[in-house]
Design a protein around this motif. Structure first.
Motif, PDB file in Angstrom:
ATOM      1  N   THR A  74      96.895  19.155  95.160  1.00 31.07           N
ATOM      2  CA  THR A  74      96.709  18.506  96.463  1.00 31.07           C
ATOM      3  C   THR A  74      97.665  17.332  96.620  1.00 31.07           C
ATOM      4  OG1 THR A  74      94.376  19.154  96.538  1.00 31.07           O
ATOM      5  CG2 THR A  74      95.046  17.324  97.953  1.00 31.07           C
ATOM      6  N   SER A 231      95.954  27.644  95.866  1.00 34.24           N
ATOM      7  CA  SER A 231      94.937  26.954  96.650  1.00 34.24           C
ATOM      8  C   SER A 231      93.520  27.242  96.154  1.00 34.24           C
ATOM      9  CB  SER A 231      95.042  27.354  98.120  1.00 34.24           C
ATOM     10  OG  SER A 231      94.862  28.750  98.271  1.00 34.24           O
ATOM     11  N   ALA A 232      93.334  28.352  95.470  1.00 32.82           N
ATOM     12  CA  ALA A 232      91.995  28.697  94.962  1.00 32.82           C
ATOM     13  C   ALA A 232      91.473  27.636  94.005  1.00 32.82           C
ATOM     14  CB  ALA A 232      92.028  30.057  94.278  1.00 32.82           C
ATOM     15  N   SER A 234      92.456  24.312  94.226  1.00 31.79           N
ATOM     16  CA  SER A 234      92.636  22.981  94.789  1.00 31.79           C
ATOM     17  C   SER A 234      91.402  22.571  95.584  1.00 31.79           C
ATOM     18  CB  SER A 234      93.896  22.949  95.659  1.00 31.79           C
ATOM     19  OG  SER A 234      93.800  23.897  96.695  1.00 31.79           O
ATOM     20  N   LEU A 235      91.525  21.492  96.333  1.00 24.11           N
ATOM     21  CA  LEU A 235      90.393  20.943  97.054  1.00 24.11           C
ATOM     22  C   LEU A 235      90.310  21.480  98.476  1.00 24.11           C
ATOM     23  CD1 LEU A 235      90.732  17.172  96.067  1.00 24.11           C
ATOM     24  CD2 LEU A 235      89.302  18.902  94.980  1.00 24.11           C
ATOM     25  N   ALA A 236      89.091  21.612  98.969  1.00 21.50           N
ATOM     26  CA  ALA A 236      88.857  21.903 100.388  1.00 21.50           C
ATOM     27  C   ALA A 236      88.147  20.690 100.973  1.00 21.50           C
ATOM     28  CB  ALA A 236      88.002  23.154 100.553  1.00 21.50           C
ATOM     29  N   TYR A 282      84.803  16.469  99.460  1.00 16.89           N
ATOM     30  CA  TYR A 282      85.671  17.458  98.826  1.00 16.89           C
ATOM     31  C   TYR A 282      84.867  18.431  97.969  1.00 16.89           C
ATOM     32  CZ  TYR A 282      88.789  13.872 100.408  1.00 16.89           C
ATOM     33  OH  TYR A 282      89.423  12.946 101.198  1.00 16.89           O
ATOM     34  N   TYR A 285      88.062  24.687  96.477  1.00 16.54           N
ATOM     35  CA  TYR A 285      88.430  25.623  97.543  1.00 16.54           C
ATOM     36  C   TYR A 285      87.651  26.936  97.434  1.00 16.54           C
ATOM     37  CZ  TYR A 285      91.394  28.149 100.838  1.00 16.54           C
ATOM     38  OH  TYR A 285      91.838  28.855 101.917  1.00 16.54           O
ATOM     39  N   LEU A 288      84.437  27.165  99.475  1.00 16.78           N
ATOM     40  CA  LEU A 288      84.476  26.923 100.914  1.00 16.78           C
ATOM     41  C   LEU A 288      83.591  27.910 101.679  1.00 16.78           C
ATOM     42  CD1 LEU A 288      85.627  25.273 103.219  1.00 16.78           C
ATOM     43  CD2 LEU A 288      87.641  26.758 103.230  1.00 16.78           C
TER      44      LEU A 288
END
Length: 401
Positions: A74, A231-232, A234-236, A282, A285, A288
């Motif tokens: 991120t 992205s899997a 990382s942060l959402a 947060y 990801y 989500l």
């Protein structure tokens, strides 16, 4: 004399090229990205960086299984989108080793080690409920904004980095005394235009950046995977309502509360500020979809105590009883004054201290762990029933902030 200098310079350049091999071009690229003249590659301070590689590899790159490293993708993305040098990813590493809980002896906090005044100047909120210096996204955006301001002011990225570390005034005075902006002169150990810490700071960023671009080294480590993971992992960013409790959200999305609390370390008491209609939190990801399907606002009756005012009560007295501030009670109950009525009903938020279980890694000491999480060695020993300072690799330590 000139001939001898040229021979020495040529020898140094050959030595550097042989020592770093095919990464010579990376060195030049890193220096240029910081606006450092490429002649710096022949500087004795730059050459001394090689001797520090082993130490930096051990202290910054061997502990990549730490939860803190989830923020790297991120941070890297935000830096890339802002179009500032990618080298500044390694500034975050130099500042805090990506720990949200990092705390300096000067009370700078978070990944980017913001002091309170600078943090507020660049839009980070610090109040009863949150300390956004520990917010991985907001603090990174603030650091980027600050670095851009410093670059505009000084005209060169290496000066922006030096000013970030030592302060604008100190760099301005150093330039005036040195009568130049040349890095070689400003970090001259004999002239001492800048403090030793700042002189080492720019070298450390360059050293970490060089290690970070050493492909052969990362074939043997996890850092390349972490640095470039998708992205899997990382942060959402999702919206939660004022008063929502992190533990409730964790239950809804089927994740450990300790993980979600760590990702949202900026929430001081494990719940969203009551003044916020919606507030960014947060989640991983990969969670989500679970959040979108299962998120429900917290049941305030379960998360908080319902208190009836008695004779002799005051906001201060009630606040002291539950170890919170009177302002917190006022905010949750939307009180316009401090005057209470007998039998008046109040909602009292009960703070749950954040509990972290840390697994001891090679090179760790009780002192280094306590500094990382901003607690004392004595408290760390007490929490873990330690009679001495001995710890073992793999041992689990309980940490409560």
């Amino acid at each position: 004399m000139k001939k001898i200098f040229l021979i020495l310079l040529f020898a140094i350049q050959i030595f550097a090229s042989l020592d770093f091999g095919k990464f010579y071009n990376k060195e030049i690229e890193i220096l240029r990205s910081l606006d450092v003249d490429t002649s710096f590659i022949a500087n004795k301070d730059f050459i001394a960086i090689k001797k520090e590689f082993k130490k930096y590899k051990k202290s910054h790159f061997f502990n990549t299984k730490s939860d803190s490293f989830i923020y790297i993708p991120t941070i890297k993305r935000l830096i890339s989108e802002a179009k500032i040098p990618q080298v500044f990813l390694f500034m975050a590493m130099a500042e805090s080793n990506f720990s949200l809980h990092a705390k300096s002896n000067k009370k700078a906090i978070g990944i980017w080690q913001f002091m309170p005044q600078t943090a507020k100047k660049y839009g980070l909120r610090i109040d009863e409920y949150v300390d956004e210096r520990k917010d991985p996204v907001k603090s990174t955006k603030a650091a980027i904004k600050y670095l851009k301001y410093l670059h505009k002011k000084f005209g060169r990225w290496y000066l922006a980095a030096l000013a970030y570390n030592s302060g604008e005034g100190r760099v301005i005075r150093a330039i005036k005394r040195a009568k130049t902006k040349d890095l070689n002169v400003l970090i001259d150990p004999k002239k001492r235009y800048l403090p030793k810490e700042s002189r080492r700071y720019i070298r450390k960023i360059i050293a970490l950046a060089l290690i970070g671009n050493d492909e052969n080294y990362f074939l043997k480590s996890d850092f390349d995977y972490i640095l470039n993971r998708g992205s899997a992992y990382s942060l959402a960013i999702v919206k939660a309502k004022g008063g929502d409790v992190i533990d409730d959200i964790a239950k809804n999305i089927r994740i450990k509360s300790s993980i979600l609390r760590e990702l949202n370390a900026h929430l001081k008491y494990g719940f969203v500020p009551p003044y916020a209609k919606n507030y960014d939190i947060y989640i991983p990801y990969i969670k989500l979809a679970d959040f979108k399907e299962n998120y429900k606002p917290s049941n305030i009756k379960k998360a908080f105590i319902i208190y009836k005012v008695k004779k002799g009560d005051s906001l201060a007295k009630i606040a002291n009883k539950y170890e919170i501030s009177y302002k917190m009670i006022k905010d949750f109950n939307k009180l316009k004054s401090n005057i209470l009525k007998i039998n008046q009903t109040l909602i009292i938020p009960i703070p749950k201290k954040s509990k972290i279980v840390y697994r001891v890694k090679k090179g760790d000491t009780l002192l280094s762990i306590s500094k990382r999480y901003g607690i004392t060695v004595a408290k760390l020993k007490k929490l873990n029933d330690k009679k001495n300072h001995l710890i073992r690799v793999g041992e689990k330590l309980v940490i409560i902030n």
